[in-house]
Design an enzyme around this catalytic site. Structure first.
Site, mmCIF file in Angstrom:
data_model
loop_
_atom_site.group_PDB
_atom_site.id
_atom_site.type_symbol
_atom_site.label_atom_id
_atom_site.label_comp_id
_atom_site.label_asym_id
_atom_site.label_seq_id
_atom_site.Cartn_x
_atom_site.Cartn_y
_atom_site.Cartn_z
ATOM 1 N N CYS A 121 37.486 43.631 40.148
ATOM 2 C CA CYS A 121 38.424 43.304 39.075
ATOM 3 C C CYS A 121 38.709 41.814 39.220
ATOM 4 O O CYS A 121 38.878 41.328 40.348
ATOM 5 C CB CYS A 121 39.716 44.118 39.237
ATOM 6 S SG CYS A 121 41.074 43.550 38.189
ATOM 7 N N CYS A 133 35.888 40.429 32.728
ATOM 8 C CA CYS A 133 36.644 41.618 33.095
ATOM 9 C C CYS A 133 35.694 42.789 33.399
ATOM 10 O O CYS A 133 34.891 43.183 32.542
ATOM 11 C CB CYS A 133 37.546 41.979 31.919
ATOM 12 S SG CYS A 133 38.439 43.503 32.168
HETATM 13 N N1 DGL Z 1 40.931 42.025 35.241
HETATM 14 C C1 DGL Z 1 40.367 43.185 34.666
HETATM 15 C C2 DGL Z 1 39.113 43.652 35.403
HETATM 16 O O1 DGL Z 1 38.345 42.834 35.853
HETATM 17 C C3 DGL Z 1 41.308 44.333 34.364
HETATM 18 C C4 DGL Z 1 42.750 44.140 34.661
HETATM 19 C C5 DGL Z 1 43.646 45.025 33.772
HETATM 20 O O2 DGL Z 1 43.850 46.185 34.132
HETATM 21 O O3 DGL Z 1 44.069 44.512 32.735
HETATM 22 O O4 DGL Z 1 38.837 44.835 35.490
#
Ligand code: DGL
Length: 229
Positions: A177, A69
């Site tokens: 993301c 993430c």
């Molecule tokens: N998938 C996450 C990222 O790479 C964040 C997504 C969320 O806001 O939960 O930043």
């Protein structure tokens, strides 16, 4: 065993990518949906969520935790030593990959929290053209409303946000993301239309796989067991 930390589906996409890249590795995925979305959390909340996520994975046998993430990766430098040492953030690796793919300027599409941290801007320096927040896309991917062929809602939203690229003059767009590569084709198509030029996609998920390989000094080997907690 490699731990993978994310807020939801992005973790599953990353685990799939690791499975393809390292079929004989052992992975343990924790997608912390209870605290999702991460992208609208404060820095303090993100530190706690990320610290707890790392502990949960290492308590269950992970030797190292990949912070798939991007949002969680932005607080890596603020974690206590123990959690910082046991985890691998990916922002630096994504920025490095983008810088190696173009000599031009680079745009970033990420969550609100990632944009607020300016982690990509700091890593890209003056080659960063613009950082665009698009947290709403996370929910669309999470609800399964937006797959490779985006829904009308996702397209409308993307056109609105990516209109910021008009006249900016960038050659690459970081999909900053884990949820965004799912919509990569649509995102890049709209970005090219608006900016009227060819745009290179930089997927944070692909960079996560490369970063892991480099940090471990080779492909992780195990029994090919891929589990979720
Ligand atoms: N998938 C996450 C990222 O790479 C964040 C997504 C969320 O806001 O939960 O930043």
């Amino acid at each position: 065993m490699i731990g993978i930390f994310d807020s939801g589906s992005g973790g599953e996409f990353t685990q799939e990518a690791l499975k393809r890249a390292f079929p004989s590795a052992d992975t343990l995925l924790y997608s912390d949906r209870k605290n999702a979305p991460f992208g609208t959390k404060t820095e303090k909340e993100l530190i706690k969520i990320t610290k707890d996520g790392i502990t949960r994975l290492t308590d269950r046998g992970a030797d190292v935790v990949l912070l798939a993430c991007c949002t969680a990766s932005t607080v890596h430098h603020l974690l206590p030593d123990a959690e910082r040492e046991r985890s691998i953030p990916i922002i630096g690796a994504v920025a490095k990959e983008a810088l190696s793919l173009t000599e031009g300027r680079i745009a970033v599409l990420a969550t609100e929290a990632t944009v607020r941290s300016h982690a990509f801007k700091k890593a890209l320096g003056d080659r960063c053209a613009i950082e665009i927040a698009a947290s709403e896309l996370v929910g669309m991917v999470e609800r399964g409303e937006a797959d490779g062929s985006a829904t009308a809602e996702a397209e409308y939203f993307l056109r609105l946000r990516l209109s910021a690229l008009e006249g900016v003059g960038c050659d690459a767009l970081i999909l900053g993301c884990t949820h965004f590569p799912r919509l990569g084709g649509t995102i890049i198509g709209i970005a090219e239309e608006i900016s009227k030029r060819k745009i290179i996609a930089v997927s944070s998920t692909d960079c996560a796989v490369k970063e892991l390989l480099q940090r471990l000094g080779g492909a992780p080997v195990g029994e090919g067991r891929h589990r979720t907690i």
